[in-house]
Design a protein around this motif. Structure first.
Motif, mmCIF file in Angstrom:
data_model
loop_
_atom_site.group_PDB
_atom_site.id
_atom_site.type_symbol
_atom_site.label_atom_id
_atom_site.label_comp_id
_atom_site.label_asym_id
_atom_site.label_seq_id
_atom_site.Cartn_x
_atom_site.Cartn_y
_atom_site.Cartn_z
ATOM 1 N N VAL A 172 17.633 -0.206 14.225
ATOM 2 C CA VAL A 172 17.703 -0.482 12.788
ATOM 3 C C VAL A 172 19.130 -0.262 12.282
ATOM 4 O O VAL A 172 19.687 -1.077 11.543
ATOM 5 C CB VAL A 172 16.721 0.416 12.014
ATOM 6 N N SER A 173 19.741 0.847 12.689
ATOM 7 C CA SER A 173 21.097 1.169 12.246
ATOM 8 C C SER A 173 22.104 0.143 12.763
ATOM 9 O O SER A 173 23.022 -0.255 12.046
ATOM 10 C CB SER A 173 21.488 2.572 12.717
ATOM 11 N N LEU A 174 21.945 -0.286 14.009
ATOM 12 C CA LEU A 174 22.838 -1.309 14.564
ATOM 13 C C LEU A 174 22.761 -2.600 13.747
ATOM 14 O O LEU A 174 23.784 -3.223 13.438
ATOM 15 C CB LEU A 174 22.478 -1.591 16.025
ATOM 16 N N GLY A 175 21.530 -2.989 13.402
ATOM 17 C CA GLY A 175 21.362 -4.201 12.594
ATOM 18 C C GLY A 175 22.002 -4.059 11.229
ATOM 19 O O GLY A 175 22.607 -5.000 10.697
ATOM 20 N N ASN A 176 21.864 -2.881 10.637
ATOM 21 C CA ASN A 176 22.443 -2.636 9.315
ATOM 22 C C ASN A 176 23.968 -2.724 9.356
ATOM 23 O O ASN A 176 24.593 -3.329 8.483
ATOM 24 C CB ASN A 176 22.026 -1.258 8.810
ATOM 25 N N ILE A 177 24.573 -2.122 10.369
ATOM 26 C CA ILE A 177 26.028 -2.179 10.521
ATOM 27 C C ILE A 177 26.469 -3.624 10.742
ATOM 28 O O ILE A 177 27.494 -4.067 10.213
ATOM 29 C CB ILE A 177 26.483 -1.271 11.683
ATOM 30 N N GLY A 178 25.684 -4.385 11.507
ATOM 31 C CA GLY A 178 25.991 -5.804 11.689
ATOM 32 C C GLY A 178 26.021 -6.550 10.369
ATOM 33 O O GLY A 178 26.882 -7.406 10.132
#
Length: 681
Positions: A172-178
């Motif tokens: 989830v965090s990786l997607g948000n940073i993306g």
């Protein structure tokens, strides 16, 4: 002008948060069934922690269906948790309130509840709760285009989820940073993070996470105008959302597909997908999404109405309206009017800006010149407001970035200091051990002298290292209020349309910042360079204070300013005190004199002003913060002087003297700073 970017930002983030909470991964029929079950349990529940859990669970489920209901149950849960003094329940209720208010685009309320929850989770040590609310806060800041804060919270959430070993939270965090990198047009990095997120979601079998990131990749390709890839990824995303029964995701993806066809001028297909998305947004009661689709549909009808020749749009005009452009324009006006009504209700200035511009164009083509003029006036007024808001936001972000960099520098200096201390201690222990072992077979006196010699040399090196590090730490702690004041002055000149003055001020400000940054790398700098920085500082402050004071800098002819070295900005705190406590309360005629001369093996620096005097300034002070800064500046300078004396075995000092006239009335202040005379070569 279409609202593509608004749509992509809003919906990709909205769908994203669904993975942060396990309860949101069920389809809507299951959610409705669970809501009924929870409401049944609620009717027979007592006023205890179990009831709080039920209310919080209802708030959790409702946010993706009806955030207004989610807020209602969240408030009930929060009130009961506070009544029971149940801190964990209060924290969770605040977290769900933040989530629901964020979905409603009520960012001030969302931040209020989110920050409360973050503080409470931190105090209780609930890392899972903290990780989830960090994600929500990051998305709130992303929605407001505050990318530094959004990235800060996103990276904190990623680190915390990695510490917890929570793969779903990591993805989830990786997607948000993306998403943050995508909105900043850093597409290669955005794709990197989206693909990492998809890989983890595939390992976990989480369709919702896969769907969301596939859609995000599709949006990246829309921005890059690679329409075939954009359709490929969005249709894959749509299929997964339909399998899950996720209406928010379906609505977002339908509209994104409409955008792709719109950009390709296939207006019939874009209308088909916009209308499907609009109907689903109406089911969800999402006013923001409804307004976005209404505006896009209005724009599409406008494009069809203005078609010329034998274009695709012209053929579509014939198919839809038998070639009647007026009917197409009436449709465009109807949808734009409807979008504007909702945008006024929810306070969407960007949406109003775009749709009033469209409406003015439509009214012009219809022949309603009076209406077109009125719409354009509203558009121009909103444009000014949005422009000013953006300027204020950029100034705030610049100041915040400066403060962040300052803290980073202070932290690094402190870390360096600890590293020097630790390294010196290790070396000291090693020397003692080696000297002891080596002295077993040596005469006692020789052993003593050897150990003493080694320790003495190391002590000198150690003290010098500590002194250098302390000076770095002290310089990194300079108060940034001058930076803020200068930015505000530039802002003021721009607001008053004084472009030439703003440009001149900005050039001087940039030169001063460059000099400060260059000089901060050295323990000592040429006197000429330091006086140049000091002169620029006084010029900027004089301009900001409407030239209440003037200044002069006199250097004795016996001093080679290019070859004489002094610590950087050693006189600046005294000049600053003269300005803030001596010049600020004078109407005009203020003057500051800086005089540099030799005094044997010392260099004597005098800072004299004709201000109101320290006693009067103390009586008139109105800001505790300014007084605090004054004390800090003086304290730092005295500490620097002490360090210079320790390192160079000199007798540097600072002396302050109040000046009076014959009638014993204060006429200013004199500061004398004596430093050891150092030459570059």
């Amino acid at each position: 002008m279409k609202k593509n970017s608004t749509l992509l930002n809003y919906f990709s983030i909205t769908v994203f948060i669904l993975m942060a909470f396990p309860f949101s991964q069920k389809c809507y029929s299951q959610d409705e069934h669970k809501i009924d079950s929870l409401k049944t349990l609620l009717q027979s529940s007592k006023e205890d922690t179990n009831k709080v859990k039920l209310l919080v669970d209802l708030s959790s489920i409702y946010y993706s269906i009806n955030p207004i209901e989610g807020i209602k149950y969240g408030k009930q849960g929060l009130a009961l948790a506070e009544k029971l003094n149940w801190k964990n329940g209060t924290a969770n209720a605040n977290s769900r309130m933040a989530l629901n208010y964020w979905i409603k685009s009520d960012y001030p309320k969302a931040l209020e509840y989110g920050l409360k929850a973050l503080k409470m989770f931190g105090e209780s040590g609930d890392k899972n709760g903290k990780a989830k609310v960090l994600i929500v806060l990051g998305n709130i800041y992303l929605d407001q285009s505050d990318y530094p804060k959004a990235l800060d919270y996103g990276l904190k959430a990623l680190k915390l989820n990695e510490d917890l070993g929570d793969k779903n939270g990591i993805a989830v965090s990786l997607g948000n940073i993306g998403s943050i990198y995508r909105d900043q047009s850093d597409y290669p990095r955005a794709l990197e993070y989206f693909l990492k997120a998809i890989k983890i979601f595939e390992e976990l079998g989480r369709k919702l996470g896969i769907a969301r990131n596939l859609g995000n990749i599709g949006n990246v390709y829309i921005a890059q105008k690679e329409y075939l890839k954009a359709l490929e990824f969005n249709f894959k995303s749509l299929k997964l959302y339909e399998e899950l029964g996720d209406k928010i995701g379906i609505a977002a993806t339908l509209c994104n597909i409409g955008i792709v066809y719109d950009d390709q001028k296939d207006y019939l297909k874009s209308l088909e997908y916009y209308l499907k998305a609009l109907e689903m947004e109406k089911e969800l009661g999402d006013k923001n999404g409804i307004a976005v689709n209404l505006g896009n549909i209005g724009f599409t009808y406008l494009c069809i109405a203005t078609a010329s020749g034998n274009s695709i749009a012209s053929r579509q005009l014939n198919k839809l309206f038998s070639g009647n452009k007026t009917n197409a324009l009436q449709h465009a006006k109807l949808y734009c009017d409807s979008a504007i009504v909702i945008e006024k209700e929810i306070g969407d200035l960007n949406g109003l800006l775009q749709d009033y511009e469209k409406l003015s164009d439509i009214q012009t083509l219809i022949g309603d010149t009076k209406g077109a003029l009125e719409s354009y006036k509203v558009y121009a007024s909103i444009k000014d407001s949005v422009f000013n808001m953006e300027k204020d936001k950029k100034l705030t972000q610049t100041a915040m970035q400066y403060e962040f960099d300052k803290k980073e520098a202070a932290t690094k200096a402190e870390t360096d200091k600890k590293s020097v201390l630790a390294s010196a201690e290790i070396q000291r222990q090693k020397l003692i051990k080696n000297a002891t072992l080596g002295g077993v077979g040596i005469v006692g006196i020789f052993s003593f002298l050897l150990v003493y010699s080694f320790n003495h040399r190391k002590k000198i090196t150690f003290e010098k290292q500590i002194s250098v590090t302390e000076m770095k730490a002290l310089r990194s702690q300079m108060n940034p209020h001058f930076i803020f004041n200068s930015l505000n002055s530039i802002h003021s000149f721009i607001q008053q349309n004084k472009g030439e003055q703003a440009s001149e001020y900005l050039i001087k400000f940039s030169r001063l910042m460059r000099l400060i940054l260059e000089n901060s790398n050295f323990e000592e700098v040429p006197l000429q360079s330091d006086l140049e920085a000091l002169g620029l500082y006084m010029e900027l402050e004089a301009a900001r204070m409407n030239n209440k004071f003037s200044f002069s800098i006199d250097v004795d002819e016996n001093i080679d300013a290019e070859n004489t070295l002094i610590p950087p900005l050693i006189l600046q705190p005294f000049v600053e005190n003269s300005i803030w406590h001596g010049m600020l309360h004078k109407e005009s005629g203020g003057h500051i004199t800086i005089n540099i001369s030799k005094n044997g093996e010392m260099i004597k620096c005098l800072v004299e002003d004709n201000g109101i005097g320290r006693e009067k300034a103390t009586e008139m002070k109105s800001s505790l913060q300014k007084e605090k800064h004054k004390s800090l500046g003086m304290k730092i300078t005295n500490e620097r002087i002490d360090i210079i004396n320790r390192v160079k075995k000199s007798k540097a000092f600072v002396a302050l003297k109040d000046l009076y006239d014959e009638a014993k009335l204060p006429i200013g202040t004199l500061v004398e700073v004596q430093l050891p005379l150092e030459l570059g070569f």
